[in-house]
Structure formats: structure tokens, C-alpha cells
Design an enzyme around this catalytic site. Structure first.
Site, PDB file in Angstrom:
ATOM      1  N   ILE A  23       0.729  -1.172   0.026  1.00 63.85           N
ATOM      2  CA  ILE A  23      -0.074   0.078  -0.131  1.00 63.85           C
ATOM      3  C   ILE A  23       1.175   1.110  -0.019  1.00 63.85           C
ATOM      4  O   ILE A  23       0.551   2.187  -0.573  1.00 63.85           O
ATOM      5  CB  ILE A  23      -1.053  -0.123   1.283  1.00 63.85           C
ATOM      6  CG1 ILE A  23      -1.762  -1.117   1.181  1.00 63.85           C
ATOM      7  CG2 ILE A  23      -1.668   1.285   1.346  1.00 63.85           C
ATOM      8  CD1 ILE A  23      -2.703  -1.419   2.462  1.00 63.85           C
ATOM      9  N   ASP A  59      13.614   4.029   9.252  1.00 60.59           N
ATOM     10  CA  ASP A  59      13.172   2.956  10.153  1.00 60.59           C
ATOM     11  C   ASP A  59      12.307   3.762  11.287  1.00 60.59           C
ATOM     12  O   ASP A  59      13.128   4.497  12.068  1.00 60.59           O
ATOM     13  CB  ASP A  59      14.132   2.021  10.700  1.00 60.59           C
ATOM     14  CG  ASP A  59      13.836   0.868  11.706  1.00 60.59           C
ATOM     15  OD1 ASP A  59      12.542   1.089  12.123  1.00 60.59           O
ATOM     16  OD2 ASP A  59      14.579   0.142  12.053  1.00 60.59           O
ATOM     17  N   ASN A  86       2.416   5.003   7.057  1.00 64.82           N
ATOM     18  CA  ASN A  86       1.939   3.740   6.614  1.00 64.82           C
ATOM     19  C   ASN A  86       2.631   2.396   7.187  1.00 64.82           C
ATOM     20  O   ASN A  86       2.071   1.495   7.155  1.00 64.82           O
ATOM     21  CB  ASN A  86       1.970   3.669   5.050  1.00 64.82           C
ATOM     22  CG  ASN A  86       2.006   2.368   4.281  1.00 64.82           C
ATOM     23  OD1 ASN A  86       0.800   1.997   4.131  1.00 64.82           O
ATOM     24  ND2 ASN A  86       2.901   2.052   4.111  1.00 64.82           N
ATOM     25  N   ARG A 120       5.615  13.818  15.595  1.00 63.41           N
ATOM     26  CA  ARG A 120       6.284  14.918  16.749  1.00 63.41           C
ATOM     27  C   ARG A 120       7.480  15.553  16.028  1.00 63.41           C
ATOM     28  O   ARG A 120       7.457  16.773  16.124  1.00 63.41           O
ATOM     29  CB  ARG A 120       6.561  14.198  17.810  1.00 63.41           C
ATOM     30  CG  ARG A 120       7.359  15.125  18.892  1.00 63.41           C
ATOM     31  CD  ARG A 120       6.573  16.312  19.167  1.00 63.41           C
ATOM     32  NE  ARG A 120       7.518  17.163  19.970  1.00 63.41           N
ATOM     33  CZ  ARG A 120       8.307  18.010  19.743  1.00 63.41           C
ATOM     34  NH1 ARG A 120       8.613  18.108  18.279  1.00 63.41           N
ATOM     35  NH2 ARG A 120       8.935  18.799  20.688  1.00 63.41           N
ATOM     36  N   SER A 138      -4.587   3.098   9.405  1.00 62.64           N
ATOM     37  CA  SER A 138      -5.016   2.207  10.677  1.00 62.64           C
ATOM     38  C   SER A 138      -5.657   1.009   9.942  1.00 62.64           C
ATOM     39  O   SER A 138      -5.179   0.562   9.028  1.00 62.64           O
ATOM     40  CB  SER A 138      -5.806   3.169  11.424  1.00 62.64           C
ATOM     41  OG  SER A 138      -6.192   2.395  12.496  1.00 62.64           O
ATOM     42  N   SER A 139      -6.671   0.722  10.769  1.00 61.19           N
ATOM     43  CA  SER A 139      -7.131  -0.849  10.481  1.00 61.19           C
ATOM     44  C   SER A 139      -8.679  -0.951  11.132  1.00 61.19           C
ATOM     45  O   SER A 139      -8.663  -0.622  12.240  1.00 61.19           O
ATOM     46  CB  SER A 139      -6.073  -2.142  10.816  1.00 61.19           C
ATOM     47  OG  SER A 139      -6.906  -3.135  10.790  1.00 61.19           O
ATOM     48  N   TYR A 155      -1.149  -6.151  17.318  1.00 59.74           N
ATOM     49  CA  TYR A 155      -1.568  -5.234  16.266  1.00 59.74           C
ATOM     50  C   TYR A 155      -2.727  -4.672  16.586  1.00 59.74           C
ATOM     51  O   TYR A 155      -2.807  -3.503  16.140  1.00 59.74           O
ATOM     52  CB  TYR A 155      -1.769  -6.213  14.945  1.00 59.74           C
ATOM     53  CG  TYR A 155      -2.159  -5.518  13.719  1.00 59.74           C
ATOM     54  CD1 TYR A 155      -1.163  -4.944  12.783  1.00 59.74           C
ATOM     55  CD2 TYR A 155      -3.233  -5.647  13.396  1.00 59.74           C
ATOM     56  CE1 TYR A 155      -1.576  -4.439  11.848  1.00 59.74           C
ATOM     57  CE2 TYR A 155      -3.944  -4.998  12.151  1.00 59.74           C
ATOM     58  CZ  TYR A 155      -2.854  -4.172  11.533  1.00 59.74           C
ATOM     59  OH  TYR A 155      -3.040  -3.617  10.209  1.00 59.74           O
ATOM     60  N   LYS A 159      -3.321  -0.505  16.597  1.00 56.74           N
ATOM     61  CA  LYS A 159      -4.246   0.302  15.709  1.00 56.74           C
ATOM     62  C   LYS A 159      -5.164   1.178  16.396  1.00 56.74           C
ATOM     63  O   LYS A 159      -5.766   2.290  16.176  1.00 56.74           O
ATOM     64  CB  LYS A 159      -4.757  -0.532  14.697  1.00 56.74           C
ATOM     65  CG  LYS A 159      -3.632  -1.097  13.741  1.00 56.74           C
ATOM     66  CD  LYS A 159      -2.954  -0.060  12.746  1.00 56.74           C
ATOM     67  CE  LYS A 159      -2.027  -0.482  11.766  1.00 56.74           C
ATOM     68  NZ  LYS A 159      -1.269   0.068  11.071  1.00 56.74           N
ATOM     69  N   THR A 188      -1.499  -7.767   0.271  1.00 58.96           N
ATOM     70  CA  THR A 188      -0.013  -7.532   0.422  1.00 58.96           C
ATOM     71  C   THR A 188       0.811  -8.415   1.038  1.00 58.96           C
ATOM     72  O   THR A 188       0.293  -9.829   1.318  1.00 58.96           O
ATOM     73  CB  THR A 188       0.030  -6.208   1.326  1.00 58.96           C
ATOM     74  OG1 THR A 188      -0.509  -6.571   2.642  1.00 58.96           O
ATOM     75  CG2 THR A 188      -0.800  -4.905   0.616  1.00 58.96           C
TER      76      THR A 188
END
Length: 230
Positions: A23, A59, A86, A120, A138-139, A155, A159, A188
Site C-alpha cells: 500500500i 526505520d 503507513n 512529533r 490504521s485498520s 496489532y 491500531k 500485500t
């Protein structure tokens, strides 16, 4: 939902994390087509092969790389109009008490702490423009209303935290358009080959949010161009 969109991103600068595949790669490609100067962030910038993008070593768990990335954008471009958080990992699955603590920490570090720290560091440049956009990928796995993903608990929790961060950042910075998006279950590396959605479909709403004109909705969670409950 009918929202006023920018027809072009000419003259604007965007940063997309996790832009080397999936994505993130699709978002970076589409923002480039819209005219933005796109900094494509990846842990291995050599994997960014698009000739019209600017590979950026990033990273999101590395504070020094975060600072260096934003410093480079400030030095080279002097502005940041779009930030797409992302980069993410799926993390461990199973009963919470059986999970490796290091894997839990890594999941939270990439999916939640990374976007928080990067935003930030970038907030000064973002707020200078007055109409910048932050898009947090997000999800539905983080929705209280939809049921937090307990199969991949770290996970789901990460999110949920990203959704909360979106809402809180919007409250603190009313001139900044901050939105979260659920791209759906996408084919993905994370989503797997059996996922029903293409990568292009998964990138559609994040790119749409990156085109929001000043005065557009903010502080919401979106799926397929519509708001959904937190």
C-alpha cells in the site's frame, strides 16, 4: 461523502513511510502522479526504485533516522504538506500470555510509537503550511465498535492507539487535517494472497485523504471514502 479535493499537488511535498512495497508503494506512486515531490521512506532505501521519487532511509523505530529524515526534508524542500504514516507490521498471533515480549514491543514500536514520534518531529513543518494533511493508515482491527483483533492482539491494540492519536492530534491542531483510514483486507505481504482487495484499492482512500482541501473533515476514521465509528 462529498469533500472538496485538491486537483493537483504540484509544489507540495509528501513523506510516505513503508513506501517500498504494498500500500505504501502505491500511495507514493499516486501522490507522485498528482505532482507532489515524494520522499519515499523505507528501512532499505535501495528498494525504492521509482525514478521520480526521493528514497529516504527511515526505520520508524529509530529516533536518529526519524530526526535525520525530517532534517533532510527541511533542508532540501523547506516544507512538508502531506505525511502518510503507513509503515506497519502484523506482529505475533495467539494468546497474550504466550507471546514473546520483544515481538509485542516491536509491533507497538512500528505501528504506534513510530507514527507518534515521526509526526512529533514533523509537526513544525506541517503546521507552517496551514493546510497540511496527516494520514494514518490504521485498520478495522483497531475499532472498538468493530471489535479489536484479539487474534493478533498487539496489532489490534497498536491500531486502536493510532486511532486515538489521530483524534487527539486533531483536537490539539485544528488547522491540521488529521485522519485515519482502514484500507481493508488487501493482497500485500501482510494481508496474504487470499485477501479480496487489490493494492490499488487499498491505496485509494489514503490518497483521497491526502488530497483534502482546507476546511475538509478531520479527526475521523475512514473506509472507502466514508467515515466509520472508532
Amino acid at each position: 461523502m462529498n469533500v472538496e479535493l485538491l486537483d493537483s499537488l504540484d509544489g507540495q511535498v509528501a513523506l510516505v513511510t513503508g513506501a517500498n512495497r504494498g500500500i505504501g508503494e502505491a500511495i507514493a506512486r499516486e501522490l507522485t502522479k498528482l505532482g507532489a515531490a515524494v520522499y519515499a521512506g523505507a528501512r532499505d532505501p535501495e528498494k525504492i526504485t521509482a525514478p521520480d521519487q526521493r528514497p529516504l532511509e527511515l526505520d520508524v523505530t529509530d529516533e536518529r533516522q526519524i530526526t535525520a529524515a525530517i532534517d533532510r526534508i527541511a533542508d532540501e524542500a523547506g516544507r512538508l504538506d502531506v505525511l502518510v504514516n503507513n509503515a506497519a507490521v502484523y506482529g505475533p498471533a495467539g494468546k497474550f500470555g504466550t507471546l514473546d515480549p520483544e515481538e509485542i514491543e516491536t509491533t507497538l514500536a512500528v505501528n504506534l510509537h513510530g507514527p507518534v514520534r515521526l509526526t512529533r518531529e514533523a509537526i513544525s513543518m506541517l503546521t507552517e503550511q496551514g493546510d497540511s494533511r496527516v494520514v494514518n493508515v490504521s485498520s478495522g482491527s483497531g475499532q472498538f465498535s468493530g471489535g479489536i483483533d484479539t487474534g493478533h492482539l498487539p496489532y489490534g491494540v497498536s491500531k486502536t492507539g493510532l486511532n486515538a492519536f489521530t483524534d487527539a492530534l486533531d483536537a490539539q491542531y485544528p488547522g491540521l487535517l488529521v485522519n485515519a483510514v482502514c484500507p481493508g483486507w488487501v493482497r500485500t505481504e501482510m494481508g496474504g494472497a487470499s485477501a479480496p482487495r487489490s493494492v490499488a484499492k487499498g491505496a485509494e482512500t489514503p490518497v483521497w485523504l491526502a488530497r483534502f482541501a482546507p476546511g475538509s473533515p478531520s479527526g475521523r476514521l475512514w473506509r472507502d471514502g466514508e467515515t466509520v465509528e472508532w
